[in-house]
Design a protein around this motif. Structure first.
Motif, PDB file in Angstrom:
ATOM      1  N   GLY A 171       0.908  -1.241   0.039  1.00  0.00           N
ATOM      2  CA  GLY A 171       0.033  -0.024  -0.196  1.00  0.00           C
ATOM      3  C   GLY A 171       0.689   1.225   0.032  1.00  0.00           C
ATOM      4  O   GLY A 171       0.472   2.382  -0.676  1.00  0.00           O
ATOM      5  N   ARG A 172       1.925   1.304   0.905  1.00  0.00           N
ATOM      6  CA  ARG A 172       2.870   2.374   0.705  1.00  0.00           C
ATOM      7  C   ARG A 172       3.493   2.584  -0.616  1.00  0.00           C
ATOM      8  O   ARG A 172       3.518   3.669  -0.842  1.00  0.00           O
ATOM      9  CB  ARG A 172       3.864   2.166   1.884  1.00  0.00           C
ATOM     10  N   ASP A 175       1.139   4.039  -2.867  1.00  0.00           N
ATOM     11  CA  ASP A 175       0.995   5.656  -2.530  1.00  0.00           C
ATOM     12  C   ASP A 175       1.641   6.250  -3.437  1.00  0.00           C
ATOM     13  O   ASP A 175       1.472   7.479  -4.017  1.00  0.00           O
ATOM     14  CB  ASP A 175       1.523   5.916  -0.991  1.00  0.00           C
ATOM     15  N   ASP A 180      -4.420   4.438  -3.775  1.00  0.00           N
ATOM     16  CA  ASP A 180      -4.739   4.239  -2.178  1.00  0.00           C
ATOM     17  C   ASP A 180      -5.324   2.767  -2.378  1.00  0.00           C
ATOM     18  O   ASP A 180      -6.518   2.429  -2.741  1.00  0.00           O
ATOM     19  CB  ASP A 180      -5.617   5.234  -1.904  1.00  0.00           C
ATOM     20  N   VAL A 184      -3.424   0.856   4.235  1.00  0.00           N
ATOM     21  CA  VAL A 184      -2.186   1.495   4.787  1.00  0.00           C
ATOM     22  C   VAL A 184      -3.069   2.212   6.101  1.00  0.00           C
ATOM     23  O   VAL A 184      -3.740   2.959   6.013  1.00  0.00           O
ATOM     24  CB  VAL A 184      -1.613   2.791   4.040  1.00  0.00           C
ATOM     25  N   ARG A 186      -2.808   4.743   8.469  1.00  0.00           N
ATOM     26  CA  ARG A 186      -2.193   6.183   8.463  1.00  0.00           C
ATOM     27  C   ARG A 186      -1.527   6.816   9.672  1.00  0.00           C
ATOM     28  O   ARG A 186      -2.253   6.459  10.627  1.00  0.00           O
ATOM     29  CB  ARG A 186      -3.112   7.247   7.709  1.00  0.00           C
TER      30      ARG A 186
END
Length: 188
Positions: A171-172, A175, A180, A184, A186
């Motif tokens: 996911g990062r 990003d 998205d 993740v 946050r």
């Protein structure tokens, strides 16, 4: 044919961590992003050791699968537009080919094209410990415009499984392409 705004090249090299490439393909499919897969022969060997999946299962996750020896594939040309390319995992061999501009395989050629066209290239380098040659290759790729992103887990996310760790890292990585996955957690 898919829109260039909605396709990404995914390379899976022979480094340990083939799950990162597999989960990347799964998440991109869920996001409706067309994927062009290059899976090296070494990646196929690693897959057999690390996951209970067949090569055909991984290839079925991609929209288009390219033979790693086919230097003439569509993704080897700058005129083939994409959102960018990720190599997950990225072996030191692949990193070294990319950093030196040696394009002996479709994976390194597609990465070279991504750099020359000033598109995002993200390399999930999977090696430890690192010697000075590895660090110099990573520096060189960064100086060329690439992004080196080793798969380092974020424990603040309090992962409960290996899949949680992998999905957070993937996911990062996505990003960085403005995508998205919803996986993740946050900070803040």
């Amino acid at each position: 044919m898919s829109s260039p705004e909605r396709r990404i090249v995914v390379g899976i090299s022979g480094a340990s961590g083939v799950i990162y490439g597999v989960r990347t393909l799964m998440h991109l499919r869920e996001l409706g992003i067309a994927t062009h897969l290059i899976m090296t022969k070494s990646a196929q060997v690693t897959l057999a050791h690390e996951l209970d999946m067949k090569v055909a299962d991984v290839k079925a996750l991609a929209c288009v699968v390219h033979d790693p020896a086919n230097i003439g594939a569509s993704i080897s040309s700058g005129s083939f537009k994409t959102l960018g390319m990720v190599v997950a995992p990225c072996s030191i061999k692949s990193l070294s080919e990319i950093s030196s501009g040696i394009t002996g395989s479709l994976l390194s050629r597609a990465a070279d094209v991504t750099l020359k066209e000033r598109r995002p290239l993200i390399l999930m380098v999977r090696e430890t410990p690192l010697h000075l040659g590895h660090l110099r290759s990573m520096t060189q790729v960064c100086e060329m415009g690439g992004i080196v992103m080793p798969p380092v887990p974020a424990f603040y996310a309090r992962p409960q499984s290996i899949e949680d760790i992998v999905d957070h890292t993937v996911g990062r990585m996505l990003d960085l392409l403005g995508l998205d996955t919803g996986t993740v957690r946050r900070w803040g």
